[in-house]
Write a protein that holds these residues in place. Structure first.
Motif, PDB file in Angstrom:
ATOM      1  N   TYR A 141       0.823  -1.108   0.063  1.00  0.00           N
ATOM      2  CA  TYR A 141      -0.085  -0.067   0.008  1.00  0.00           C
ATOM      3  C   TYR A 141       0.857   1.188   0.098  1.00  0.00           C
ATOM      4  CZ  TYR A 141       0.865  -0.171   5.112  1.00  0.00           C
ATOM      5  OH  TYR A 141       1.526  -0.220   6.335  1.00  0.00           O
ATOM      6  N   ALA A 142       2.098   1.141   0.607  1.00  0.00           N
ATOM      7  CA  ALA A 142       2.883   2.339   0.755  1.00  0.00           C
ATOM      8  C   ALA A 142       3.127   2.846  -0.748  1.00  0.00           C
ATOM      9  CB  ALA A 142       3.889   2.436   1.590  1.00  0.00           C
ATOM     10  N   THR A 143       3.620   1.901  -1.503  1.00  0.00           N
ATOM     11  CA  THR A 143       4.137   2.147  -2.970  1.00  0.00           C
ATOM     12  C   THR A 143       3.100   2.663  -3.910  1.00  0.00           C
ATOM     13  OG1 THR A 143       5.833   0.374  -2.760  1.00  0.00           O
ATOM     14  CG2 THR A 143       5.235   1.538  -4.916  1.00  0.00           C
ATOM     15  N   LYS A 144       1.551   2.186  -3.594  1.00  0.00           N
ATOM     16  CA  LYS A 144       0.556   2.461  -4.410  1.00  0.00           C
ATOM     17  C   LYS A 144       0.376   3.756  -4.192  1.00  0.00           C
ATOM     18  CE  LYS A 144      -0.721  -2.295  -5.161  1.00  0.00           C
ATOM     19  NZ  LYS A 144      -1.611  -3.207  -4.817  1.00  0.00           N
ATOM     20  N   PHE A 145       0.094   4.116  -2.810  1.00  0.00           N
ATOM     21  CA  PHE A 145      -0.379   5.400  -2.324  1.00  0.00           C
ATOM     22  C   PHE A 145       0.731   6.488  -1.990  1.00  0.00           C
ATOM     23  CE2 PHE A 145      -4.059   2.662  -1.957  1.00  0.00           C
ATOM     24  CZ  PHE A 145      -5.029   3.296  -1.916  1.00  0.00           C
ATOM     25  N   LYS A 146       1.933   6.295  -2.384  1.00  0.00           N
ATOM     26  CA  LYS A 146       2.928   7.319  -2.105  1.00  0.00           C
ATOM     27  C   LYS A 146       2.597   8.766  -2.574  1.00  0.00           C
ATOM     28  CE  LYS A 146       5.708   5.943  -6.530  1.00  0.00           C
ATOM     29  NZ  LYS A 146       6.476   5.392  -7.026  1.00  0.00           N
ATOM     30  N   LYS A 147       2.037   8.991  -3.431  1.00  0.00           N
ATOM     31  CA  LYS A 147       1.432  10.287  -3.909  1.00  0.00           C
ATOM     32  C   LYS A 147       0.206  11.046  -3.362  1.00  0.00           C
ATOM     33  CE  LYS A 147       3.735  10.074  -8.398  1.00  0.00           C
ATOM     34  NZ  LYS A 147       3.708  10.056  -9.788  1.00  0.00           N
ATOM     35  N   ILE A 148      -0.279  10.197  -1.953  1.00  0.00           N
ATOM     36  CA  ILE A 148      -1.440  10.671  -1.628  1.00  0.00           C
ATOM     37  C   ILE A 148      -1.241  11.922  -0.771  1.00  0.00           C
ATOM     38  CG2 ILE A 148      -1.037   9.516   0.737  1.00  0.00           C
ATOM     39  CD1 ILE A 148      -3.859   8.918   0.763  1.00  0.00           C
ATOM     40  N   GLY A 149      -0.218  12.218  -0.458  1.00  0.00           N
ATOM     41  CA  GLY A 149       0.129  13.674   0.054  1.00  0.00           C
ATOM     42  C   GLY A 149       0.001  14.898  -0.919  1.00  0.00           C
ATOM     43  N   LEU A 202      -3.861  -4.930   8.792  1.00  0.00           N
ATOM     44  CA  LEU A 202      -3.457  -4.332   7.891  1.00  0.00           C
ATOM     45  C   LEU A 202      -3.985  -3.136   7.554  1.00  0.00           C
ATOM     46  CD1 LEU A 202      -1.399  -4.573   5.396  1.00  0.00           C
ATOM     47  CD2 LEU A 202      -3.297  -5.966   4.292  1.00  0.00           C
ATOM     48  N   VAL A 203      -5.469  -3.069   7.897  1.00  0.00           N
ATOM     49  CA  VAL A 203      -6.211  -1.730   7.967  1.00  0.00           C
ATOM     50  C   VAL A 203      -5.437  -0.779   8.893  1.00  0.00           C
ATOM     51  CG1 VAL A 203      -8.487  -0.768   8.349  1.00  0.00           C
ATOM     52  CG2 VAL A 203      -8.482  -2.984   7.407  1.00  0.00           C
ATOM     53  N   ARG A 204      -5.209  -1.280   9.924  1.00  0.00           N
ATOM     54  CA  ARG A 204      -4.591  -0.353  11.017  1.00  0.00           C
ATOM     55  C   ARG A 204      -3.499   0.318  10.650  1.00  0.00           C
ATOM     56  NH1 ARG A 204      -4.840  -3.882  16.565  1.00  0.00           N
ATOM     57  NH2 ARG A 204      -5.031  -5.460  15.130  1.00  0.00           N
ATOM     58  N   ARG A 205      -2.457  -0.505  10.037  1.00  0.00           N
ATOM     59  CA  ARG A 205      -1.328  -0.140   9.255  1.00  0.00           C
ATOM     60  C   ARG A 205      -1.554   0.826   8.318  1.00  0.00           C
ATOM     61  NH1 ARG A 205       0.344  -5.311   9.615  1.00  0.00           N
ATOM     62  NH2 ARG A 205       0.774  -5.758   7.320  1.00  0.00           N
ATOM     63  N   ILE A 210      -1.733   6.699   6.145  1.00  0.00           N
ATOM     64  CA  ILE A 210      -2.351   7.924   5.729  1.00  0.00           C
ATOM     65  C   ILE A 210      -2.344   9.104   6.563  1.00  0.00           C
ATOM     66  CG2 ILE A 210      -3.429   6.601   3.645  1.00  0.00           C
ATOM     67  CD1 ILE A 210      -6.033   6.878   5.397  1.00  0.00           C
ATOM     68  N   SER A 211      -2.221   8.669   7.852  1.00  0.00           N
ATOM     69  CA  SER A 211      -2.425   9.691   8.775  1.00  0.00           C
ATOM     70  C   SER A 211      -1.223  10.785   8.850  1.00  0.00           C
ATOM     71  CB  SER A 211      -2.687   9.155  10.391  1.00  0.00           C
ATOM     72  OG  SER A 211      -1.397   8.753  10.802  1.00  0.00           O
ATOM     73  N   SER A 212      -0.130  10.266   8.553  1.00  0.00           N
ATOM     74  CA  SER A 212       1.044  11.146   8.253  1.00  0.00           C
ATOM     75  C   SER A 212       1.167  11.601   6.849  1.00  0.00           C
ATOM     76  CB  SER A 212       2.417  10.311   8.791  1.00  0.00           C
ATOM     77  OG  SER A 212       2.300   9.163   8.209  1.00  0.00           O
ATOM     78  N   SER A 213       0.297  11.371   5.980  1.00  0.00           N
ATOM     79  CA  SER A 213       0.528  11.897   4.500  1.00  0.00           C
ATOM     80  C   SER A 213       0.725  13.144   4.375  1.00  0.00           C
ATOM     81  CB  SER A 213      -0.519  11.185   3.727  1.00  0.00           C
ATOM     82  OG  SER A 213      -1.712  11.651   3.989  1.00  0.00           O
TER      83      SER A 213
END
Length: 342
Positions: A141-149, A202-205, A210-213
């Motif tokens: 998920y970190a790679t896929k959502f790396k541009k969320i910020g 996994l949801v928690r992680r 995303i909370s720090s995005s």
């Protein structure tokens, strides 16, 4: 109480004396029960302060025995391993899991971070932020959502209790977006995510990620109206502090109500003692204690519509940061009297 019951030794498990170490708690209970097993051939076990049926007492004893033996030898415990030790007694894994949930809530432990009990994740995710996103949430998920910020504008995050709720939501959104109904806004910048009826690790992680995005998130949690739903919300709130609870109001239910068990009363009272509890959760818990009613959202076919409308509403957009919670008034689209037909 009959004379027969008076003569039977009683083991009282005092949930008010939570020990700092989960291992100490489990071993203390296990030792007490073991001594009674050695001293007496028959005895009464009172867990949660409520008299249990023989089958329920047996399951509590076996759960405690399993936890004690596994915690003494393993640093990390698979939930399935607890189940398989006495699968012939549990019947289904879901039954074993319910007892685990009760144990964790009674003593205010987290199944993963405190008890080191992990589950195979079956979390699902649906979002317009990642083209062609796999329906199953995985560790990438970190790679896929790396541009969320870098997203221009707020991101709505809808956290659901069960995968069946997410499937309904996904189907509705895809149908609605394809129809392009005149005058309706189109949903953009959204993430819908679900566990499998428990606070999935996994949801928690993912929520912590995303909370720090840096993105202006607008996260909400929608669960069944029962003690476990409240527990799921409070657990996820530890990982995404800005999340808001969605209370279901004045809903008509096609499906039968969830059974309100005596143990629900104890679980709700214990939830109310948590230091991280919200005012709305206290109020909702008190309502359940008063009405003795719990409701499931599994069969609510209009739930996706109301979630959709809530997230696109002006109140959600402008008042999210200051709101303590949100409400959804769900109706099935036909008269209450007609419910008898279903």
């Amino acid at each position: 109480m009959s004379q027969e019951l008076i003569s039977i030794p009683i083991v009282n498990i005092d949930r008010s004396k939570k020990k700092t170490s989960p291992y100490d708690t489990v071993m203390s209970i296990a030792t007490t029960v073991w001594l009674f097993l050695k001293l007496y051939s028959d005895f009464d076990v009172r867990v949660q302060g409520i008299r249990k049926k023989p089958s329920e007492k047996l399951r509590w004893l076996l759960l405690i025995q399993s936890l004690a033996s596994l915690m003494s030898t393993e640093s990390k415990i698979a939930a399935r391993k607890i189940y398989y030790q006495f699968s012939h007694v549990w019947g289904q894994f879901f039954d074993c899991y319910n007892y685990l949930k009760n144990f964790a809530i009674i003593f205010d432990y987290d199944l993963l971070s405190d008890l080191n009990i992990y589950f195979e994740s079956s979390a699902k995710i649906y979002s317009d932020l990642v083209p062609g996103l796999n329906y199953k949430l995985d560790d990438d998920y970190a790679t896929k959502f790396k541009k969320i910020g870098e997203i221009d504008g707020p991101v709505a995050v809808i956290i659901l209790e069960k995968n069946c709720m997410l499937r309904s939501m996904k189907n509705y959104v895809e149908y609605f977006q394809e129809q392009q109904i005149s005058g309706q806004k189109v949903w953009t910048n959204f993430i819908i995510i679900s566990g499998s009826g428990f606070p999935d690790s996994l949801v928690r992680r993912f929520l912590q990620f995303i909370s720090s995005s840096g993105t202006k998130l607008k996260p909400i949690v929608i669960t069944d109206s029962d003690p476990y739903g409240l527990h799921i919300y409070l657990t996820y709130k530890r990982y995404l502090e800005s999340v808001k609870y969605v209370r279901i109001k004045d809903a008509f239910y096609i499906a039968a109500k969830l059974e309100y068990k005596p143990s629900n009363t104890v679980i709700l009272e214990n939830l109310k003692r948590r230091v991280d509890i919200d005012k709305i959760i206290v109020e909702t818990a008190n309502d359940m204690l008063k009405t003795k009613e719990c409701m499931s959202l599994d069969k609510h076919r209009r739930l996706p519509l109301h979630i959709y409308e809530l997230v696109l509403s002006e109140k959600f957009v402008t008042e999210f940061d200051n709101a303590e919670y949100f409400e959804l008034e769900i109706n099935p689209g036909f008269l209450k009297e007609e419910l008898t037909q279903y």
